[in-house]
Design a protein around this motif. Structure first.
Motif, PDB file in Angstrom:
ATOM      1  N   TYR A 142       0.841  -1.204   0.000  1.00 25.36           N
ATOM      2  CA  TYR A 142       0.000   0.000   0.000  1.00 25.36           C
ATOM      3  C   TYR A 142       0.871   1.247   0.000  1.00 25.36           C
ATOM      4  O   TYR A 142       1.861   1.341   0.741  1.00 25.36           O
ATOM      5  CB  TYR A 142      -0.908   0.028   1.237  1.00 25.36           C
ATOM      6  CG  TYR A 142      -1.903  -1.104   1.294  1.00 25.36           C
ATOM      7  CD1 TYR A 142      -3.116  -1.017   0.605  1.00 25.36           C
ATOM      8  CD2 TYR A 142      -1.626  -2.260   2.016  1.00 25.36           C
ATOM      9  CE1 TYR A 142      -4.026  -2.066   0.647  1.00 25.36           C
ATOM     10  CE2 TYR A 142      -2.528  -3.301   2.069  1.00 25.36           C
ATOM     11  CZ  TYR A 142      -3.727  -3.206   1.372  1.00 25.36           C
ATOM     12  OH  TYR A 142      -4.633  -4.246   1.408  1.00 25.36           O
ATOM     13  N   GLY A 143       0.504   2.199  -0.826  1.00 25.29           N
ATOM     14  CA  GLY A 143       1.156   3.497  -0.839  1.00 25.29           C
ATOM     15  C   GLY A 143       0.254   4.532  -0.186  1.00 25.29           C
ATOM     16  O   GLY A 143      -0.936   4.614  -0.528  1.00 25.29           O
ATOM     17  N   PHE A 144       0.789   5.305   0.751  1.00 25.44           N
ATOM     18  CA  PHE A 144       0.054   6.375   1.424  1.00 25.44           C
ATOM     19  C   PHE A 144       0.617   7.712   0.940  1.00 25.44           C
ATOM     20  O   PHE A 144       1.822   7.960   1.075  1.00 25.44           O
ATOM     21  CB  PHE A 144       0.225   6.295   2.941  1.00 25.44           C
ATOM     22  CG  PHE A 144      -0.524   5.171   3.609  1.00 25.44           C
ATOM     23  CD1 PHE A 144      -1.497   5.448   4.567  1.00 25.44           C
ATOM     24  CD2 PHE A 144      -0.258   3.846   3.303  1.00 25.44           C
ATOM     25  CE1 PHE A 144      -2.185   4.423   5.201  1.00 25.44           C
ATOM     26  CE2 PHE A 144      -0.939   2.812   3.925  1.00 25.44           C
ATOM     27  CZ  PHE A 144      -1.905   3.097   4.880  1.00 25.44           C
ATOM     28  N   ALA A 145      -0.225   8.556   0.404  1.00 30.41           N
ATOM     29  CA  ALA A 145       0.195   9.877  -0.070  1.00 30.41           C
ATOM     30  C   ALA A 145      -0.407  10.948   0.828  1.00 30.41           C
ATOM     31  O   ALA A 145      -1.617  10.930   1.101  1.00 30.41           O
ATOM     32  CB  ALA A 145      -0.242  10.086  -1.515  1.00 30.41           C
ATOM     33  N   PHE A 146       0.424  11.889   1.277  1.00 31.64           N
ATOM     34  CA  PHE A 146      -0.013  12.960   2.171  1.00 31.64           C
ATOM     35  C   PHE A 146       0.131  14.322   1.501  1.00 31.64           C
ATOM     36  O   PHE A 146       1.094  14.582   0.785  1.00 31.64           O
ATOM     37  CB  PHE A 146       0.821  12.966   3.456  1.00 31.64           C
ATOM     38  CG  PHE A 146       0.593  11.795   4.357  1.00 31.64           C
ATOM     39  CD1 PHE A 146      -0.449  11.810   5.275  1.00 31.64           C
ATOM     40  CD2 PHE A 146       1.417  10.685   4.305  1.00 31.64           C
ATOM     41  CE1 PHE A 146      -0.670  10.741   6.119  1.00 31.64           C
ATOM     42  CE2 PHE A 146       1.209   9.602   5.138  1.00 31.64           C
ATOM     43  CZ  PHE A 146       0.154   9.634   6.047  1.00 31.64           C
ATOM     44  N   GLU A 147      -0.821  15.174   1.775  1.00 31.60           N
ATOM     45  CA  GLU A 147      -0.737  16.589   1.402  1.00 31.60           C
ATOM     46  C   GLU A 147      -1.505  17.359   2.473  1.00 31.60           C
ATOM     47  O   GLU A 147      -2.742  17.366   2.468  1.00 31.60           O
ATOM     48  CB  GLU A 147      -1.338  16.842   0.026  1.00 31.60           C
ATOM     49  CG  GLU A 147      -1.154  18.280  -0.436  1.00 31.60           C
ATOM     50  CD  GLU A 147      -1.658  18.485  -1.861  1.00 31.60           C
ATOM     51  OE1 GLU A 147      -1.058  19.293  -2.574  1.00 31.60           O
ATOM     52  OE2 GLU A 147      -2.651  17.823  -2.253  1.00 31.60           O
ATOM     53  N   GLY A 148      -0.747  17.994   3.398  1.00 30.80           N
ATOM     54  CA  GLY A 148      -1.417  18.573   4.554  1.00 30.80           C
ATOM     55  C   GLY A 148      -2.072  17.454   5.346  1.00 30.80           C
ATOM     56  O   GLY A 148      -1.454  16.443   5.653  1.00 30.80           O
ATOM     57  N   LYS A 149      -3.353  17.638   5.657  1.00 32.47           N
ATOM     58  CA  LYS A 149      -4.085  16.593   6.373  1.00 32.47           C
ATOM     59  C   LYS A 149      -4.770  15.604   5.428  1.00 32.47           C
ATOM     60  O   LYS A 149      -5.380  14.641   5.874  1.00 32.47           O
ATOM     61  CB  LYS A 149      -5.131  17.223   7.292  1.00 32.47           C
ATOM     62  CG  LYS A 149      -4.538  18.001   8.466  1.00 32.47           C
ATOM     63  CD  LYS A 149      -5.622  18.496   9.401  1.00 32.47           C
ATOM     64  CE  LYS A 149      -5.046  19.253  10.572  1.00 32.47           C
ATOM     65  NZ  LYS A 149      -6.096  19.727  11.508  1.00 32.47           N
ATOM     66  N   LYS A 150      -4.654  15.861   4.128  1.00 29.11           N
ATOM     67  CA  LYS A 150      -5.243  14.945   3.158  1.00 29.11           C
ATOM     68  C   LYS A 150      -4.369  13.701   3.025  1.00 29.11           C
ATOM     69  O   LYS A 150      -3.143  13.780   3.033  1.00 29.11           O
ATOM     70  CB  LYS A 150      -5.365  15.614   1.796  1.00 29.11           C
ATOM     71  CG  LYS A 150      -6.350  16.768   1.739  1.00 29.11           C
ATOM     72  CD  LYS A 150      -6.404  17.354   0.344  1.00 29.11           C
ATOM     73  CE  LYS A 150      -7.360  18.529   0.259  1.00 29.11           C
ATOM     74  NZ  LYS A 150      -7.377  19.132  -1.091  1.00 29.11           N
ATOM     75  N   VAL A 151      -5.019  12.552   2.889  1.00 25.55           N
ATOM     76  CA  VAL A 151      -4.288  11.317   2.693  1.00 25.55           C
ATOM     77  C   VAL A 151      -5.026  10.464   1.667  1.00 25.55           C
ATOM     78  O   VAL A 151      -6.262  10.412   1.647  1.00 25.55           O
ATOM     79  CB  VAL A 151      -4.130  10.547   4.031  1.00 25.55           C
ATOM     80  CG1 VAL A 151      -5.471  10.209   4.647  1.00 25.55           C
ATOM     81  CG2 VAL A 151      -3.296   9.289   3.835  1.00 25.55           C
ATOM     82  N   LEU A 152      -4.274   9.825   0.804  1.00 27.18           N
ATOM     83  CA  LEU A 152      -4.838   8.914  -0.197  1.00 27.18           C
ATOM     84  C   LEU A 152      -4.044   7.623  -0.153  1.00 27.18           C
ATOM     85  O   LEU A 152      -2.811   7.631  -0.113  1.00 27.18           O
ATOM     86  CB  LEU A 152      -4.754   9.526  -1.600  1.00 27.18           C
ATOM     87  CG  LEU A 152      -5.334   8.671  -2.736  1.00 27.18           C
ATOM     88  CD1 LEU A 152      -6.846   8.518  -2.588  1.00 27.18           C
ATOM     89  CD2 LEU A 152      -4.982   9.260  -4.098  1.00 27.18           C
ATOM     90  N   ILE A 153      -4.754   6.492  -0.143  1.00 22.67           N
ATOM     91  CA  ILE A 153      -4.124   5.179  -0.069  1.00 22.67           C
ATOM     92  C   ILE A 153      -4.393   4.415  -1.356  1.00 22.67           C
ATOM     93  O   ILE A 153      -5.532   4.369  -1.839  1.00 22.67           O
ATOM     94  CB  ILE A 153      -4.658   4.373   1.131  1.00 22.67           C
ATOM     95  CG1 ILE A 153      -4.516   5.166   2.427  1.00 22.67           C
ATOM     96  CG2 ILE A 153      -3.936   3.031   1.242  1.00 22.67           C
ATOM     97  CD1 ILE A 153      -5.232   4.548   3.615  1.00 22.67           C
ATOM     98  N   GLY A 154      -3.367   3.823  -1.929  1.00 23.69           N
ATOM     99  CA  GLY A 154      -3.518   2.985  -3.118  1.00 23.69           C
ATOM    100  C   GLY A 154      -2.871   1.641  -2.893  1.00 23.69           C
ATOM    101  O   GLY A 154      -1.929   1.501  -2.097  1.00 23.69           O
ATOM    102  N   GLN A 155      -3.361   0.626  -3.610  1.00 21.60           N
ATOM    103  CA  GLN A 155      -2.874  -0.745  -3.441  1.00 21.60           C
ATOM    104  C   GLN A 155      -2.204  -1.227  -4.705  1.00 21.60           C
ATOM    105  O   GLN A 155      -2.707  -1.025  -5.818  1.00 21.60           O
ATOM    106  CB  GLN A 155      -4.017  -1.683  -3.062  1.00 21.60           C
ATOM    107  CG  GLN A 155      -3.575  -3.118  -2.788  1.00 21.60           C
ATOM    108  CD  GLN A 155      -4.720  -4.010  -2.340  1.00 21.60           C
ATOM    109  OE1 GLN A 155      -5.863  -3.555  -2.248  1.00 21.60           O
ATOM    110  NE2 GLN A 155      -4.423  -5.263  -2.058  1.00 21.60           N
ATOM    111  N   GLU A 156      -1.063  -1.868  -4.525  1.00 21.88           N
ATOM    112  CA  GLU A 156      -0.333  -2.426  -5.654  1.00 21.88           C
ATOM    113  C   GLU A 156      -1.072  -3.613  -6.245  1.00 21.88           C
ATOM    114  O   GLU A 156      -0.952  -3.926  -7.412  1.00 21.88           O
ATOM    115  CB  GLU A 156       1.069  -2.852  -5.199  1.00 21.88           C
ATOM    116  CG  GLU A 156       1.907  -3.508  -6.281  1.00 21.88           C
ATOM    117  CD  GLU A 156       2.402  -2.513  -7.318  1.00 21.88           C
ATOM    118  OE1 GLU A 156       2.934  -2.959  -8.354  1.00 21.88           O
ATOM    119  OE2 GLU A 156       2.264  -1.296  -7.111  1.00 21.88           O
TER     120      GLU A 156
END
Length: 566
Positions: free
Chosen positions: A549-563
């Motif tokens: 899983y990749g977790f991407a942060f921008e401020g308090k925003k977070v997005l998770i993606g799965q390989e």
């Protein structure tokens, strides 16, 4: 018949006259007196008998207790004939800063001034004694809760002078919990203001005071010299690593064994040792915290007595807001392992936010960590300490503290854990968005916040939470080498049928990534290209059972993606 166990006794006279349970520590008097140190600063964790010891010293030396040898009959010090003659022969000034826990400088200053005013009220007889001259009487009458700094900082000095004039002997000065105001000042943001007042008070009281015979100060920490002890170069500082007074505070193994036998609890000794043993002072190991032992003797039930006597607010703040490196070391400690650190026992509160060594030094001084091993390089003089969590009681406190980080969003946090276990990336995103929005900022509220540091502090805090909640199912590690680099987080299953899991965290770089989705893909690419799954494969976990899983942060925003399935 076993003595009554009295909880919370801090006055030596009442302890003896009421006949409650007491472990004889009176030989501290002989050891301290014969060391002949002008000013002794003793640091010990809270609830380790510092206040009772100061009360004991006061009752032994004070002229107010002349002829009260009955308080010491049957105790070790009374077997020393020369000390029988010393009892009750000195004027003593005794005060405590234990209750100075204010949220502002103005209130803290006023509380200290009121303590000094009460001290003068106890010695009001001096006004009519003939020991004071006109100017001295004028000074005496100026001492009040609203006095200016000049009167406040000179008050103990001037009272010492008056008592010297009245009794014809220099005074013994006892200051208990000297550092309580300093800790509150740090937490509430008025450190510099209070440090100036305390520095001047201490200089006049302990440095430039010709009317002082000797003095003892007690506290939890040794505050850095440049802060409040800059002028006190004659201090004898006794910390938890010092060999002086090793067994004068806390209970030794023999003392605990004897106490358990007295109350018919010897069969509980192994459990008591697991819960409450582990403190080390100097070279003396197997020191127990007395508060928990006394409560256990009275209630006959194992519980976290010592750690529950304080909110542990500062400890939680330091670890929660600490860097990723600090949280990684907390992971090691929570696994029952030691961390290897250089310790500076002069605590500088201004360094606590960023300096890992200062934090570990503070935790050691406060009793939350113990020295498991000490080494010194004879060529360089470099000292290294192996530190461990003190005992089970402290470990349970840390567990409660870490879980408390997510209390405000417990439902969402639990939902994220379940979604992670089930591989439901859509639900992971929904729950983690709620968690990060609510909890994120509490992990980085330092004076120099960084948008790049925040995710690191947050996700390592998250890892500590995972460590507690999933430890029975996964071996959870972070920042370890695998393949061609270091992964962020790895969950290695303990039982067949569970998938291995890799988590990589990245902050979006606007110069390189147009969207959070690109950041997620870069995180997943890093897992793939650096072959972070190599470690799990070496453990015998099939490729198709490894989820990334990749977790991407921008401020308090977070997005998770799965390989996917790797």
């Amino acid at each position: 018949m076993a003595r009554t166990v009295g909880i919370g006794y801090q006055d030596f006279e009442r302890t003896i006259t009421d006949g409650v349970f007491y472990v004889d520590k009176t030989m501290f008097i002989k050891e301290w007196w014969e060391n002949k140190d002008a000013v002794t600063l003793i640091t010990r964790p809270r609830r380790f008998g510092k206040t009772l010891t100061m009360s004991m010293v006061e009752k032994f030396f004070s002229v107010e207790y002349a002829g009260r040898g009955d308080l010491f009959e049957g105790l070790a010090i009374w077997e020393e004939e020369t000390y029988q003659e010393l009892q009750g022969t000195y004027p003593v000034i005794s005060l405590s800063f234990a209750n100075v826990k204010e949220t502002s400088y103005a209130m803290a200053r006023k509380k200290i001034c009121q303590i000094l005013t009460d001290l003068y009220a106890d010695h009001e007889f001096l006004l009519d004694s003939g020991a004071l001259r006109g100017a001295d009487k004028d000074f005496f009458r100026q001492v009040s809760a609203d006095m200016d700094d000049m009167y406040a900082t000179l008050s103990v000095h001037q009272l010492s002078r008056a008592l010297r004039s009245y009794h014809g002997k220099n005074v013994i000065i006892l200051l208990d919990e000297y550092d309580t105001p300093m800790q509150e000042a740090y937490v509430n943001g008025y450190w510099e203001e209070l440090a100036d007042l305390i520095r001047n008070l201490f200089n006049a009281t302990f440095k430039t005071n010709p009317y002082m015979e000797r003095a003892i100060m007690t506290g939890i920490t040794r505050v850095g010299k440049e802060s409040i002890f800059s002028d006190l170069n004659h201090l004898e500082v006794v910390t938890t690593t010092s060999e002086k007074y090793e067994d004068s505070f806390g209970f030794t193994q023999q003392e605990v064994s004897d106490a358990l036998k007295e109350y018919g609890l010897s069969q509980k000794e192994a459990a008591v040792r697991r819960w409450y043993d582990g403190f080390t002072f100097g070279k003396r190991k197997d020191i127990y915290n007395p508060w928990s032992i006394i409560n256990f003797l009275e209630k006959k039930r194992l519980s976290a007595y010592w750690v529950n006597t304080s909110g542990n607010r500062l400890i939680g703040k330091l670890i929660r807001e600490g860097s990723g490196e600090i949280k990684i070391k907390m992971e090691e400690l929570m696994r029952g392992r030691a961390i290897h650190e250089q310790i500076d026992e002069q605590i500088v509160f201004s360094q606590l936010e960023e300096d890992g060594a200062a934090i570990w030094s503070f935790l050691l001084a406060s009793g939350y960590l113990k020295v498991a091993r000490y080494r010194m390089d004879e060529e360089t003089g470099e000292e290294t300490y192996d530190l461990e969590i003190t005992d089970l009681e402290v470990e349970l406190m840390f567990r409660k503290m870490i879980r408390g980080w997510f209390d405000c969003t417990q439902k969402e946090y639990d939902g994220f854990i379940q979604a992670l276990l089930q591989g439901d990336v859509e639900a992971m995103n929904a729950y983690m968005s709620e968690v990060s929005e609510t909890v994120f900022s509490s992990f980085d509220t330092g004076k120099r916040p960084s948008h790049r540091a925040k995710p690191e502090r947050f996700y390592h805090g998250l890892v500590l939470g995972l460590l507690l909640d999933l430890n029975d199912r996964y071996v959870i590690t972070s920042n370890r080498e695998s393949g061609l680099g270091r992964y962020d987080v790895q969950l290695e299953p303990r039982q067949e049928g569970d998938d291995g899991i890799l988590l990589e965290f990245k902050v979006r770089d606007p110069k390189k990534e147009a969207t959070l989705e690109e950041t997620v893909q870069n995180a997943l690419r890093q897992i793939r290209e650096k072959d972070y799954a190599a470690g799990l494969r070496q453990k015998g976990i099939d490729e198709e059972r490894i989820r990334s899983y990749g977790f991407a942060f921008e401020g308090k925003k977070v997005l998770i993606g799965q390989e996917g399935t790797a």
